[in-house]
Motif scaffolding. Structure first.
Motif, PDB file in Angstrom:
ATOM      1  N   PHE A  56       0.830  -1.204   0.000  1.00  0.00           N
ATOM      2  CA  PHE A  56       0.000   0.000   0.000  1.00  0.00           C
ATOM      3  C   PHE A  56       0.865   1.254   0.000  1.00  0.00           C
ATOM      4  N   GLU A  57       1.955   1.233   0.738  1.00  0.00           N
ATOM      5  CA  GLU A  57       2.865   2.384   0.784  1.00  0.00           C
ATOM      6  C   GLU A  57       3.480   2.639  -0.592  1.00  0.00           C
ATOM      7  N   LYS A  58       3.859   1.575  -1.291  1.00  0.00           N
ATOM      8  CA  LYS A  58       4.399   1.739  -2.644  1.00  0.00           C
ATOM      9  C   LYS A  58       3.335   2.304  -3.583  1.00  0.00           C
ATOM     10  N   ALA A  59       2.116   1.816  -3.418  1.00  0.00           N
ATOM     11  CA  ALA A  59       1.022   2.311  -4.259  1.00  0.00           C
ATOM     12  C   ALA A  59       0.816   3.811  -4.069  1.00  0.00           C
ATOM     13  N   LEU A  60       0.834   4.272  -2.818  1.00  0.00           N
ATOM     14  CA  LEU A  60       0.634   5.701  -2.562  1.00  0.00           C
ATOM     15  C   LEU A  60       1.843   6.530  -3.000  1.00  0.00           C
ATOM     16  N   THR A  61       3.029   5.952  -2.917  1.00  0.00           N
ATOM     17  CA  THR A  61       4.213   6.646  -3.434  1.00  0.00           C
ATOM     18  C   THR A  61       4.045   6.896  -4.929  1.00  0.00           C
ATOM     19  N   GLY A  62       3.621   5.868  -5.651  1.00  0.00           N
ATOM     20  CA  GLY A  62       3.373   6.017  -7.082  1.00  0.00           C
ATOM     21  C   GLY A  62       2.249   6.980  -7.378  1.00  0.00           C
ATOM     22  N   TYR A  63       1.206   6.918  -6.574  1.00  0.00           N
ATOM     23  CA  TYR A  63       0.048   7.798  -6.759  1.00  0.00           C
ATOM     24  C   TYR A  63       0.466   9.271  -6.693  1.00  0.00           C
ATOM     25  N   TYR A  64       1.254   9.632  -5.696  1.00  0.00           N
ATOM     26  CA  TYR A  64       1.658  11.030  -5.548  1.00  0.00           C
ATOM     27  C   TYR A  64       2.644  11.460  -6.628  1.00  0.00           C
ATOM     28  N   ASN A  65       3.488  10.531  -7.065  1.00  0.00           N
ATOM     29  CA  ASN A  65       4.373  10.854  -8.180  1.00  0.00           C
ATOM     30  C   ASN A  65       3.583  11.064  -9.465  1.00  0.00           C
ATOM     31  N   LEU A  66       2.583  10.234  -9.693  1.00  0.00           N
ATOM     32  CA  LEU A  66       1.736  10.391 -10.872  1.00  0.00           C
ATOM     33  C   LEU A  66       0.945  11.699 -10.809  1.00  0.00           C
ATOM     34  N   LYS A  67       0.470  12.046  -9.619  1.00  0.00           N
ATOM     35  CA  LYS A  67      -0.230  13.326  -9.450  1.00  0.00           C
ATOM     36  C   LYS A  67       0.699  14.493  -9.765  1.00  0.00           C
ATOM     37  N   GLU A  68       1.907  14.411  -9.270  1.00  0.00           N
ATOM     38  CA  GLU A  68       2.877  15.484  -9.475  1.00  0.00           C
ATOM     39  C   GLU A  68       3.211  15.648 -10.953  1.00  0.00           C
ATOM     40  N   ASN A  69       3.160  14.543 -11.690  1.00  0.00           N
ATOM     41  CA  ASN A  69       3.473  14.580 -13.122  1.00  0.00           C
ATOM     42  C   ASN A  69       2.224  14.754 -13.993  1.00  0.00           C
ATOM     43  N   ASN A  70       1.099  15.113 -13.358  1.00  0.00           N
ATOM     44  CA  ASN A  70      -0.151  15.408 -14.077  1.00  0.00           C
ATOM     45  C   ASN A  70      -0.638  14.238 -14.935  1.00  0.00           C
ATOM     46  N   LYS A  71      -0.416  13.032 -14.450  1.00  0.00           N
ATOM     47  CA  LYS A  71      -0.884  11.842 -15.154  1.00  0.00           C
ATOM     48  C   LYS A  71      -2.288  11.427 -14.721  1.00  0.00           C
ATOM     49  N   LEU A  72      -2.733  11.921 -13.578  1.00  0.00           N
ATOM     50  CA  LEU A  72      -4.036  11.557 -13.035  1.00  0.00           C
ATOM     51  C   LEU A  72      -4.987  12.748 -13.087  1.00  0.00           C
ATOM     52  N   ALA A  73      -6.269  12.456 -13.000  1.00  0.00           N
ATOM     53  CA  ALA A  73      -7.254  13.533 -12.937  1.00  0.00           C
ATOM     54  C   ALA A  73      -7.023  14.369 -11.686  1.00  0.00           C
ATOM     55  N   LYS A  74      -7.298  15.663 -11.776  1.00  0.00           N
ATOM     56  CA  LYS A  74      -7.061  16.547 -10.637  1.00  0.00           C
ATOM     57  C   LYS A  74      -7.870  16.129  -9.413  1.00  0.00           C
ATOM     58  N   ASN A  75      -9.049  15.600  -9.650  1.00  0.00           N
ATOM     59  CA  ASN A  75      -9.900  15.185  -8.530  1.00  0.00           C
ATOM     60  C   ASN A  75      -9.754  13.704  -8.204  1.00  0.00           C
ATOM     61  N   SER A  76      -8.713  13.077  -8.736  1.00  0.00           N
ATOM     62  CA  SER A  76      -8.493  11.649  -8.475  1.00  0.00           C
ATOM     63  C   SER A  76      -8.250  11.389  -6.995  1.00  0.00           C
ATOM     64  N   GLN A  77      -9.058  10.515  -6.417  1.00  0.00           N
ATOM     65  CA  GLN A  77      -8.907  10.140  -5.013  1.00  0.00           C
ATOM     66  C   GLN A  77      -8.977   8.626  -4.822  1.00  0.00           C
ATOM     67  N   ILE A  78      -9.107   7.903  -5.918  1.00  0.00           N
ATOM     68  CA  ILE A  78      -9.285   6.456  -5.859  1.00  0.00           C
ATOM     69  C   ILE A  78      -8.004   5.757  -6.303  1.00  0.00           C
ATOM     70  N   VAL A  79      -7.520   4.837  -5.502  1.00  0.00           N
ATOM     71  CA  VAL A  79      -6.376   4.014  -5.904  1.00  0.00           C
ATOM     72  C   VAL A  79      -6.783   2.548  -5.890  1.00  0.00           C
ATOM     73  N   THR A  80      -6.296   1.823  -6.874  1.00  0.00           N
ATOM     74  CA  THR A  80      -6.558   0.388  -6.980  1.00  0.00           C
ATOM     75  C   THR A  80      -5.231  -0.350  -6.859  1.00  0.00           C
ATOM     76  N   VAL A  81      -5.196  -1.342  -6.012  1.00  0.00           N
ATOM     77  CA  VAL A  81      -3.980  -2.118  -5.780  1.00  0.00           C
ATOM     78  C   VAL A  81      -4.265  -3.579  -6.086  1.00  0.00           C
ATOM     79  N   VAL A  82      -3.388  -4.195  -6.874  1.00  0.00           N
ATOM     80  CA  VAL A  82      -3.449  -5.629  -7.158  1.00  0.00           C
ATOM     81  C   VAL A  82      -2.132  -6.229  -6.697  1.00  0.00           C
ATOM     82  N   ASP A  83      -2.205  -7.256  -5.869  1.00  0.00           N
ATOM     83  CA  ASP A  83      -0.978  -7.861  -5.344  1.00  0.00           C
ATOM     84  C   ASP A  83      -0.856  -9.301  -5.823  1.00  0.00           C
ATOM     85  N   PHE A  84      -0.014  -9.494  -6.833  1.00  0.00           N
ATOM     86  CA  PHE A  84       0.196 -10.824  -7.389  1.00  0.00           C
ATOM     87  C   PHE A  84       1.192 -11.654  -6.575  1.00  0.00           C
TER      88      PHE A  84
END
Length: 273
Positions: free
Chosen positions: A77-105
């Motif tokens: 989950f921590e890695k997922a949120l690290t990626g989420y904030y990096n993606l937000k910073e790089n404008n890859k996600l919607a501005k109002n994005s608040q949903i994260v999906t995690v799949v653990d294989f």
């Protein structure tokens, strides 16, 4: 005799000079080490509160959303949120994005290994089964690829896009963000779609879920709900502990600028000092 005395005096002089140089060097080295240690200590004092702010934010959501009880590992989950904030910073996600999906294989296909989390409400919205690719393994996914016709799942960060109707019905397009690991998702037609083999009956019959051609396939019972929750520039993170996987979106430099959102808003405050 005078020459001998002069020789002794010269040797004593050079010996004293040499000792003085060595002693001076030791003093300077000691002072330098002390200054370096002090500098490191100051740096740690500066960085630690920022890092702990992010860790505290992750822990808060992890606990309030009951993610441990649902089986999601904290580190994933921590890695997922690290990626989420990096993606937000790089404008890859919607501005109002608040949903994260995690799949653990790392987990078997018999386990509900997909989690959809609302960061603003700090709620687990859904925990369900998800299939991996035929080429990745049977009960466990152990092989991953971004190559065409590999029929393997691909690891890393994805951004959801538009909904379309294809051979699997209502489906969701995905863009892979990690070059060399999942960036070929569009060309491979890796999408999120419903599949009849993702169900408890298949697990009872085969001892595992059915498998896709590399898509994260989900149960028809929840596919529309999932698509509606995560469509339109939200993040999916597919995790597995394998050698060689790297992502620029796991960069932790943003921690120096991280301020935990006080409410439902998500923002990064630039350091202006």
């Amino acid at each position: 005799m005078i020459k001998t005395i002069n020789g002794h005096m010269k040797r004593k002089f050079w010996l004293a000079a040499t000792l003085l140089v060595i002693l001076s060097g030791a003093i300077i080295s000691s002072r330098s080490a002390t200054v370096k240690k002090a500098s490191v200590a100051i740096k740690k004092e500066t960085v630690a509160p920022v890092a702990s702010a992010f860790a505290g934010y992750v822990t808060n959501i992890y606990q309030l959303a009951g993610l441990k009880t649902s089986g999601l590992d904290y580190e994933v989950f921590e890695k997922a949120l690290t990626g989420y904030y990096n993606l937000k910073e790089n404008n890859k996600l919607a501005k109002n994005s608040q949903i994260v999906t995690v799949v653990d294989f790392n987990k078997a296909s018999t386990v509900k290994r997909m989690w959809i989390v609302d960061l603003a409400k700090k709620q687990l919205l859904l925990n369900t089964w998800v299939a991996h690719g035929q080429g990745s393994g049977e009960l466990m996914a152990t092989q991953f690829s971004d190559k065409n016709e590999s029929h393997q799942s691909s690891l890393g960060f994805y951004v959801t896009d538009d909904v379309y109707y294809g051979k699997h019905g209502r489906s969701l397009k995905l863009d892979g963000m990690d070059a060399g690991f999942n960036s070929n998702a569009r060309a491979r037609a890796v999408v999120l779609h419903a599949a009849d083999y993702v169900c408890e009956n298949t697990i009872k019959q085969l001892g595992r879920l059915g498998r896709s051609y590399g898509c994260p396939a989900v149960s028809p019972e929840v596919s529309n709900k999932i698509i509606d929750l995560i469509k339109g520039k939200n993040m999916i993170y597919i995790n597995a502990d394998v050698n060689g996987y790297t992502s620029k979106y796991l960069n932790e430099d943003f921690l120096t600028e991280f301020n935990a959102p006080a409410d439902s808003s998500v923002s990064l405050t630039k350091n202006t000092q």
